[in-house]
Every structure is written in structure tokens, then in C-alpha cells.
Scaffold this motif. Structure first.
Motif, PDB file in Angstrom:
ATOM      1  N   TYR A  63       0.826  -1.198   0.000  1.00  0.00           N
ATOM      2  CA  TYR A  63       0.000   0.000   0.000  1.00  0.00           C
ATOM      3  C   TYR A  63       0.864   1.254   0.000  1.00  0.00           C
ATOM      4  CZ  TYR A  63      -4.540  -2.200   0.472  1.00  0.00           C
ATOM      5  OH  TYR A  63      -5.683  -2.904   0.217  1.00  0.00           O
ATOM      6  N   SER A  64       1.984   1.224   0.738  1.00  0.00           N
ATOM      7  CA  SER A  64       2.886   2.380   0.760  1.00  0.00           C
ATOM      8  C   SER A  64       3.490   2.618  -0.621  1.00  0.00           C
ATOM      9  CB  SER A  64       4.005   2.156   1.786  1.00  0.00           C
ATOM     10  OG  SER A  64       3.491   2.094   3.092  1.00  0.00           O
ATOM     11  N   GLN A  67       0.804   4.088  -2.991  1.00  0.00           N
ATOM     12  CA  GLN A  67       0.536   5.496  -2.713  1.00  0.00           C
ATOM     13  C   GLN A  67       1.675   6.384  -3.189  1.00  0.00           C
ATOM     14  OE1 GLN A  67      -0.534   5.632   1.548  1.00  0.00           O
ATOM     15  NE2 GLN A  67      -2.549   6.245   0.835  1.00  0.00           N
ATOM     16  N   SER A  72      -2.991   2.558  -8.643  1.00  0.00           N
ATOM     17  CA  SER A  72      -4.009   1.821  -7.909  1.00  0.00           C
ATOM     18  C   SER A  72      -3.584   0.371  -7.696  1.00  0.00           C
ATOM     19  CB  SER A  72      -5.348   1.853  -8.662  1.00  0.00           C
ATOM     20  OG  SER A  72      -5.272   1.069  -9.844  1.00  0.00           O
ATOM     21  N   ILE A  73      -4.101  -0.234  -6.635  1.00  0.00           N
ATOM     22  CA  ILE A  73      -3.832  -1.643  -6.368  1.00  0.00           C
ATOM     23  C   ILE A  73      -4.405  -2.510  -7.487  1.00  0.00           C
ATOM     24  CG2 ILE A  73      -4.243  -3.548  -4.773  1.00  0.00           C
ATOM     25  CD1 ILE A  73      -2.312  -1.547  -3.681  1.00  0.00           C
ATOM     26  N   ARG A 103      -5.008 -10.037   0.601  1.00  0.00           N
ATOM     27  CA  ARG A 103      -6.001  -9.006   0.394  1.00  0.00           C
ATOM     28  C   ARG A 103      -6.806  -8.739   1.651  1.00  0.00           C
ATOM     29  NH1 ARG A 103      -6.594  -9.001  -5.177  1.00  0.00           N
ATOM     30  NH2 ARG A 103      -7.974  -7.217  -5.050  1.00  0.00           N
ATOM     31  N   LEU A 117      -0.518   2.312   6.196  1.00  0.00           N
ATOM     32  CA  LEU A 117      -1.658   1.728   5.511  1.00  0.00           C
ATOM     33  C   LEU A 117      -2.345   2.684   4.551  1.00  0.00           C
ATOM     34  CD1 LEU A 117      -3.163  -0.944   5.391  1.00  0.00           C
ATOM     35  CD2 LEU A 117      -4.639  -0.128   7.224  1.00  0.00           C
ATOM     36  N   ARG A 122      -9.364  -1.291  -0.569  1.00  0.00           N
ATOM     37  CA  ARG A 122      -8.749  -2.581  -0.887  1.00  0.00           C
ATOM     38  C   ARG A 122      -8.049  -3.218   0.315  1.00  0.00           C
ATOM     39  NH1 ARG A 122      -9.278  -4.206  -6.399  1.00  0.00           N
ATOM     40  NH2 ARG A 122      -8.118  -5.948  -5.571  1.00  0.00           N
ATOM     41  N   VAL A 123      -8.369  -2.788   1.530  1.00  0.00           N
ATOM     42  CA  VAL A 123      -7.761  -3.395   2.714  1.00  0.00           C
ATOM     43  C   VAL A 123      -8.399  -4.738   3.023  1.00  0.00           C
ATOM     44  CG1 VAL A 123      -7.556  -3.191   5.214  1.00  0.00           C
ATOM     45  CG2 VAL A 123      -6.991  -1.252   3.770  1.00  0.00           C
ATOM     46  N   HIS A 185      -5.869  10.976   3.202  1.00  0.00           N
ATOM     47  CA  HIS A 185      -6.078  10.077   2.081  1.00  0.00           C
ATOM     48  C   HIS A 185      -7.333  10.521   1.350  1.00  0.00           C
ATOM     49  CE1 HIS A 185      -9.172   8.061   4.574  1.00  0.00           C
ATOM     50  NE2 HIS A 185      -8.292   8.179   5.557  1.00  0.00           N
TER      51      HIS A 185
END
Length: 243
Positions: A63-64, A67, A72-73, A103, A117, A122-123, A185
Motif C-alpha cells: 500500500y505504501s 501510494q 491503484s492496487i 487481500r 496503511l 482494498r484493505v 487520504h
């Protein structure tokens, strides 16, 4: 005759494709391997192993990276393999080897650094994200435990990636981040505090949210929650993600 694809081979293919996507995203950003490693606080050899498909990043690291590279994931997990030339450093024997990504962050083996995070998007495990009905019960919900002691619990599993419906609990003395760094965010947060109190810092404004009170805030503005009381602060939160 085509050989069957084993789970191990499938995992290797995923790691290689993810590494290629990350390398291409980094090259498009104009960022060197060392510069990205510096911003993430990891070693260049660690990033080299990820880009070469030899290691898989933890969910927090992934995620880091997403960003930082402004990607995007979803894009990172696309099946199309991007073109790219290897310009990464040679892996070293002492390179950091993280846990395999997953995921469902709520299934993490240890606490998660909230400041790593970023957004909630998408967490959670999205296996039920398209269902027409979601029913969850206490003790059977996905939970995400932060290194600060803060707990997020997923209340609905069919919100796709546009919305999260969660219960939050801030133990006495806990904060959104361990280093008091404010978070920002994309998206909006809407919360209703059921019990306790939360000190809310929003931009340059600080106020106390009491039980029975609700708030809505633009998450792109730096913000921080702290429980300065002696009882847990518990609330229901909706987080809407901008795409």
C-alpha cells in the motif's frame, strides 16, 4: 501436453507480474530505485527482490508503494505484463524478506502500522464484495488491529471498494498513529461515536467528539484521532473512497 499449474507456480507468476508492474510504475514516475527505497524506509536490495519477483511485499509495504507511485492496487494486479528493463540493484544476502501479501488485512499475523496503511480502500478481503446481502455477527468478523491498539472491525462485506462500513475501538490512551503523525487520504469519513470520547484534530482545528455525536470529514485534510480518556471510545464509521 500442457503441464498443470501448481499453487506454488501460480504464486510465483503473481509475484513476477506484480514486480513488473511495480517496476514499470516506478520508471514512469521517474523515480530511481534508491529514491523510492529512501521514501519507503527500506533497502534498495529489498525493492530489487520485489521488482524481480523473488520476494513479495507485505500488505503495508504494498500500500505504501502504491501510494508513493500514485498507482491503484487494481492496476498492480492486472494480468497484462508491462514492458520494462531491469535497472535495480543486485539483491544482498541480508535483504529484508517480508511476509507474503494478502487481500484481507484483518488476517494479518501482527499489528499494522496505521501510517503505512493509508486509505482503507482494498484493505479487506473482497471475496463477497458483489453479494446482494451481507450479514455479520460478533466474533466472526474480519478485524484489523493497529500497532497503536486501535481496532477496526468490518461490519459488511459487500460494499465493494467504494465504501467501508466498520466499527472502530480506540483503547484509553491510544491514537491513530504511534508517532502522532496526522493522516490524509482520498475520500470522506462519516462517524457516530457510541461510547467514550475522541479528541479530533482536523487541519488546524482540535475538538472533542462525545458519545452520541457524529462527524463527517474530508479525509484529504490531515487528521488525527486520540482517546485521552480512561474508557474505550467505540464508534460506527463509514469511509467513502474516491477513485
Amino acid at each position: 501436453m500442457t503441464s498443470p499449474v501448481s499453487p506454488q507456480n501460480a504464486g510465483d507468476a503473481t509475484a513476477v507480474n506484480l514486480g513488473l508492474q511495480l517496476r514499470t510504475a516506478r520508471q514512469k514516475s521517474g523515480m530511481t530505485l534508491r529514491e523510492l527505497a529512501r521514501q519507503l524506509g527500506v533497502s534498495p536490495s529489498f525493492l530489487s527482490q520485489i521488482e524481480n519477483g523473488k520476494s513479495q511485499p507485505s500488505v503495508a509495504t504494498l500500500y505504501s508503494m502504491a501510494q508513493t507511485l500514485d498507482v491503484s492496487i487494481d492496476h498492480l494486479f492486472e494480468g497484462e505484463e508491462p514492458a520494462g528493463t531491469e535497472d535495480s540493484a543486485e539483491p544482498q544476502p541480508d535483504a529484508e524478506v517480508p511476509a507474503a501479501p494478502h487481500r484481507a488485512a484483518g488476517d494479518a499475523s501482527g499489528p499494522v502500522r496505521r501510517s503505512d496503511l493509508g486509505s482503507l480502500e482494498r484493505v479487506w478481503d473482497d471475496s463477497g464484495s458483489t453479494g446482494r446481502l451481507s450479514v455479520t455477527s460478533p466474533g466472526n468478523r474480519t478485524r484489523l488491529v493497529m500497532d497503536t491498539g486501535v481496532v477496526w472491525e468490518q461490519l459488511a462485506t459487500n460494499t465493494a471498494h467504494q465504501l467501508d462500513f466498520i466499527e472502530i475501538v480506540y483503547p484509553p490512551g491510544s491514537s491513530s498513529t504511534n508517532d502522532e503523525r496526522m493522516l490524509r487520504h482520498d475520500g470522506f469519513e462519516y462517524g457516530y461515536l457510541l461510547e467514550g470520547e475522541l479528541e479530533v484534530t482536523f487541519g488546524f482545528e482540535t475538538f472533542t467528539l462525545h458519545a452520541g455525536e457524529a462527524l463527517g470529514l474530508n479525509s484529504s485534510v490531515p487528521h488525527l484521532f486520540r482517546n485521552l480518556g480512561t474508557v474505550p471510545a467505540r464508534g460506527i464509521w463509514f469511509v467513502h473512497h474516491d477513485h
